[in-house]
Design a protein around this motif. Structure first.
Motif, mmCIF file in Angstrom:
data_model
loop_
_atom_site.group_PDB
_atom_site.id
_atom_site.type_symbol
_atom_site.label_atom_id
_atom_site.label_comp_id
_atom_site.label_asym_id
_atom_site.label_seq_id
_atom_site.Cartn_x
_atom_site.Cartn_y
_atom_site.Cartn_z
ATOM 1 N N LEU A 46 -5.078 6.076 -2.115
ATOM 2 C CA LEU A 46 -4.415 4.815 -1.804
ATOM 3 C C LEU A 46 -4.039 4.137 -3.108
ATOM 4 O O LEU A 46 -4.810 4.149 -4.062
ATOM 5 C CB LEU A 46 -5.341 3.883 -1.017
ATOM 6 N N ARG A 47 -2.873 3.550 -3.139
ATOM 7 C CA ARG A 47 -2.440 2.746 -4.292
ATOM 8 C C ARG A 47 -2.076 1.375 -3.785
ATOM 9 O O ARG A 47 -1.251 1.229 -2.892
ATOM 10 C CB ARG A 47 -1.250 3.395 -4.980
ATOM 11 N N LEU A 48 -2.706 0.362 -4.347
ATOM 12 C CA LEU A 48 -2.372 -1.020 -4.024
ATOM 13 C C LEU A 48 -1.562 -1.597 -5.169
ATOM 14 O O LEU A 48 -1.910 -1.418 -6.330
ATOM 15 C CB LEU A 48 -3.631 -1.864 -3.851
ATOM 16 N N GLN A 60 -9.892 -4.769 2.888
ATOM 17 C CA GLN A 60 -9.827 -3.626 3.807
ATOM 18 C C GLN A 60 -8.397 -3.081 3.925
ATOM 19 O O GLN A 60 -7.448 -3.844 4.080
ATOM 20 C CB GLN A 60 -10.304 -4.008 5.204
ATOM 21 N N VAL A 61 -8.302 -1.751 3.894
ATOM 22 C CA VAL A 61 -7.028 -1.072 4.116
ATOM 23 C C VAL A 61 -7.191 -0.157 5.324
ATOM 24 O O VAL A 61 -8.160 0.587 5.422
ATOM 25 C CB VAL A 61 -6.599 -0.242 2.882
ATOM 26 N N THR A 62 -6.252 -0.241 6.259
ATOM 27 C CA THR A 62 -6.239 0.621 7.432
ATOM 28 C C THR A 62 -5.225 1.737 7.229
ATOM 29 O O THR A 62 -4.092 1.484 6.816
ATOM 30 C CB THR A 62 -5.883 -0.175 8.703
ATOM 31 N N VAL A 63 -5.651 2.968 7.512
ATOM 32 C CA VAL A 63 -4.771 4.132 7.471
ATOM 33 C C VAL A 63 -4.607 4.608 8.910
ATOM 34 O O VAL A 63 -5.597 4.760 9.637
ATOM 35 C CB VAL A 63 -5.362 5.250 6.580
ATOM 36 N N VAL A 64 -3.358 4.823 9.323
ATOM 37 C CA VAL A 64 -3.055 5.261 10.685
ATOM 38 C C VAL A 64 -2.345 6.609 10.624
ATOM 39 O O VAL A 64 -1.424 6.797 9.829
ATOM 40 C CB VAL A 64 -2.160 4.237 11.418
ATOM 41 N N THR A 73 0.844 -1.191 0.000
ATOM 42 C CA THR A 73 0.000 0.000 0.000
ATOM 43 C C THR A 73 0.878 1.238 0.000
ATOM 44 O O THR A 73 1.945 1.266 0.606
ATOM 45 C CB THR A 73 -0.935 0.064 1.224
ATOM 46 N N HIS A 74 0.416 2.251 -0.703
ATOM 47 C CA HIS A 74 1.033 3.572 -0.725
ATOM 48 C C HIS A 74 -0.109 4.549 -0.499
ATOM 49 O O HIS A 74 -1.257 4.257 -0.832
ATOM 50 C CB HIS A 74 1.711 3.852 -2.066
ATOM 51 N N HIS A 75 0.180 5.697 0.040
ATOM 52 C CA HIS A 75 -0.894 6.619 0.403
ATOM 53 C C HIS A 75 -0.434 8.066 0.257
ATOM 54 O O HIS A 75 0.758 8.349 0.293
ATOM 55 C CB HIS A 75 -1.331 6.361 1.852
ATOM 56 N N SER A 76 -1.415 8.939 0.105
ATOM 57 C CA SER A 76 -1.149 10.377 0.146
ATOM 58 C C SER A 76 -2.413 11.076 0.629
ATOM 59 O O SER A 76 -3.512 10.515 0.561
ATOM 60 C CB SER A 76 -0.715 10.915 -1.217
ATOM 61 N N PHE A 77 -2.245 12.292 1.124
ATOM 62 C CA PHE A 77 -3.369 13.075 1.617
ATOM 63 C C PHE A 77 -3.210 14.485 1.080
ATOM 64 O O PHE A 77 -2.097 15.023 1.025
ATOM 65 C CB PHE A 77 -3.392 13.070 3.153
ATOM 66 N N SER A 78 -4.312 15.088 0.697
ATOM 67 C CA SER A 78 -4.253 16.390 0.028
ATOM 68 C C SER A 78 -4.001 17.563 0.969
ATOM 69 O O SER A 78 -3.851 18.693 0.512
ATOM 70 C CB SER A 78 -5.558 16.639 -0.750
#
Length: 111
Positions: free
Chosen positions: A105-107, A83-87, A61-66
């Motif tokens: 999110l990028r899987l 399911q993906v959990t973001v912490v 998983t990779h993630h970003s927030f605006s």
């Protein structure tokens, strides 16, 4: 080289997301949603679970927030199939309340 497909490209095609991820090596699929995290006290963390059809425990998983994370540390992981959990963890000495924004999110599934 990694092939990147948007969710809409898969959902409008003949194959399901799971079929595409299972059949390709190095395929990445992008998801986005609105997210308005709660306030986070110093040295505390919050987590949010998102439904991501086709996600498996072996996926990266990779993630970003605006929004600017203002010192928060963000992590993400597949916690169970679909399911993906973001912490978000706050290592600072002040309570942080982020404005709502877009979570991406990028899987990626590899061999």
């Amino acid at each position: 080289m990694t092939l990147r497909l948007k969710t809409t490209q898969i959902l409008h095609g003949a194959s399901s997301l799971s079929d595409v991820l299972d059949s390709k090596i190095g395929v990445a699929v992008d998801f986005l949603t609105t997210y308005d995290p709660a306030s986070i006290a110093p040295s505390a963390s919050i987590s949010q679970v998102f439904s991501v059809t086709g996600a498996t425990l072996n996926d990266f998983t990779h993630h970003s927030f605006s929004q600017n994370l203002v010192g928060l540390v963000m992590t993400s992981y597949v916690n169970q199939a679909g399911q993906v959990t973001v912490v978000l963890f706050n290592p600072t000495g002040s309570t942080i309340n982020l404005a709502g924004g877009t979570l991406k999110l990028r899987l990626t599934r590899s061999a």
